[in-house]
Write an enzyme that holds these catalytic residues in place. Structure first.
Site, mmCIF file in Angstrom:
data_model
loop_
_atom_site.group_PDB
_atom_site.id
_atom_site.type_symbol
_atom_site.label_atom_id
_atom_site.label_comp_id
_atom_site.label_asym_id
_atom_site.label_seq_id
_atom_site.Cartn_x
_atom_site.Cartn_y
_atom_site.Cartn_z
ATOM 1 N N CYS A 12 29.184 -22.105 50.958
ATOM 2 C CA CYS A 12 29.396 -23.005 52.093
ATOM 3 C C CYS A 12 28.108 -23.720 52.467
ATOM 4 O O CYS A 12 28.143 -24.812 52.994
ATOM 5 C CB CYS A 12 29.918 -22.236 53.294
ATOM 6 S SG CYS A 12 31.042 -20.917 52.849
ATOM 7 N N SER A 51 38.651 -18.046 57.041
ATOM 8 C CA SER A 51 38.144 -18.912 58.116
ATOM 9 C C SER A 51 39.158 -19.008 59.251
ATOM 10 O O SER A 51 38.798 -18.890 60.431
ATOM 11 C CB SER A 51 37.841 -20.309 57.577
ATOM 12 O OG SER A 51 36.890 -20.237 56.540
#
Ligand SMILES: *Cc1c(COP(=O)(O)O)cnc(C)c1O
Length: 396
Positions: free
Chosen positions: A324, A71
């Site tokens: 996620c 990320s």
């Protein structure tokens, strides 16, 4: 029987990586920024790791920035390319509809800051078309960011062709290769990749460690201000044990890649064949251009969440979308991007297998999914409507 089939969410750390980390913590206690020999020894270990990671993807050591994972690498890559573009008056970015949220949410942020984003379609097979990318590139395009392999449906994108095109048109090309590094061959030079994101825990390294490759000449922005670590681009004392564990895991994954892929592909195809026997089901994404460890199916008339819970009770850890987004009730944006309607996207299952999977385990998965889907359909109102003709089947 306990079967871990969620390697796209995270992988179990390899023995060698865990051992290398323990050794590193015990034997390299110094801070790499300290000038005495204990610190310098740690600095040496850090730079050795950087050189090894670079060599494993065809880069140079100074082209590797260590990060806290995929990320952060994605955020860093996009924000840096945007700043480079902005200085030249270029504020158009091209990406695809089924990127990871680390990319899509960063693009949203850039849109709020005056950038224009074009998301290319990925079509029914889950693959971006290079001719469509070519048409989308404009004079003011500053960045193309397309993932190497999708985390939900495993489809592999034509990265070398995209790289060649972007190089020819003078546009920075970034790829989120988090699902690909350690799993399929990558050579950033040969493939004309300008920036690439990777994460250790997706190739049996530790969580919380990753890297960004950035071709020399690309000036990164600072996400974290502070000390002069990572040549001033990312402040904070380096996570040396994590970096050492990541290096060990990457070397191991690349050494064993061919054997692992051959085995996983065989089991994957066995799973696909077995699950295809379930009526009104379909494989999501291209059958061939996909990661050897990925199987993603939709089953009409059921809820993916119930399927997961019942599979868990039978010892199978799997996923319905990406980790996620699970927990959220929205259907997967990836499945919607390949044209699955909401109801069908909801009834989906992702199995991402590791190289330790056995045929016996695969057979247990097939048997369990068949039984659970049948059970869930037995009291599903949607299934009843489908069977009585009140609603039409989408999947044959
Ligand atoms: C897992 C993943 C990420 C995020 O990586 P983290 O290290 O967990 O931050 C980004 N992109 C893709 C494609 C992923 O699969």
């Amino acid at each position: 029987m306990n079967i871990y089939a969620d390697n796209a969410a995270t992988t179990k750390i390899s023995k060698a990586a865990a051992q290398a980390m323990t050794e590193c913590m015990e034997e390299y206690p110094g801070n790499p920024s300290s000038l005495y020999s204990l610190g310098q020894r740690a600095k040496e270990k850090l730079e050795q790791s950087r050189a090894e990671i670079a060599a494993l993807i065809g880069a140079e050591p100074r082209e590797i920035l260590f990060t806290s994972g995929g990320s952060e690498a994605d955020n860093q890559a996009l924000l840096s390319a945007a700043m480079i573009g902005k200085r030249k008056g270029k504020k158009h970015i091209i990406s695809s509809a089924f990127e990871h949220h680390a990319i899509l949410h960063t693009l949203k942020k850039l849109e709020k800051n005056g950038f224009e984003v074009t998301l290319l379609p990925v079509h029914e097979n889950g693959i971006v078309r290079v001719d469509e990318l070519e048409k989308a590139i404009r004079e003011d395009t500053c960045l193309v960011t397309i993932m190497t392999a999708n985390n939900e449906i495993g489809t592999i994108q034509p990265i070398s062709e995209i790289g060649a095109l972007c190089r020819e048109r003078g546009v920075i090309f970034h790829t989120d290769a988090v699902q690909a590094v350690g799993h399929i061959p990558i050579d950033v030079r040969a493939q004309n990749i300008d920036m690439l994101s990777a994460s250790a825990h997706k190739f049996r390294g530790p969580r919380g460690t990753g890297f960004l490759y950035f071709r020399k000449g690309i000036v990164l922005s600072n996400l974290i201000e502070g000390g002069a670590q990572e040549r001033g681009k990312r402040a904070g004392t380096e996570n040396l044990p994590g970096i050492v564990g990541m290096t060990t895991a990457l070397r191991e994954s690349i050494d064993g890649m061919d054997a692992a892929n051959a085995h996983k592909a065989e089991i994957r195809d066995h799973l696909i064949e077995g699950l295809s026997q379930i009526p009104h089901s379909a494989l999501n994404g291209d059958a061939e251009k996909r990661l050897s460890g990925n199987v993603n199916f939709s089953f009409e008339g059921i809820e993916g969440e119930s399927l997961l819970i019942l599979l868990d009770q039978r010892g199978i850890s799997a996923s319905s979308g990406s980790a996620c987004t699970s927990g959220a009730l929205d259907p997967s944006h990836v499945l919607l991007s390949i044209g699955r309607i909401h109801d069908v996207a909801h009834g989906s299952l992702r199995l991402s297998i590791g190289d330790d999977i056995t045929t016996e385990q695969a057979d247990h998965i097939i048997k369990s999914v068949k039984e659970v889907v049948e059970y869930l359909r037995s009291f599903s109102p949607v299934w009843r409507d489908l069977m009585t003709g009140k609603r039409e089947f989408i999947l044959k």
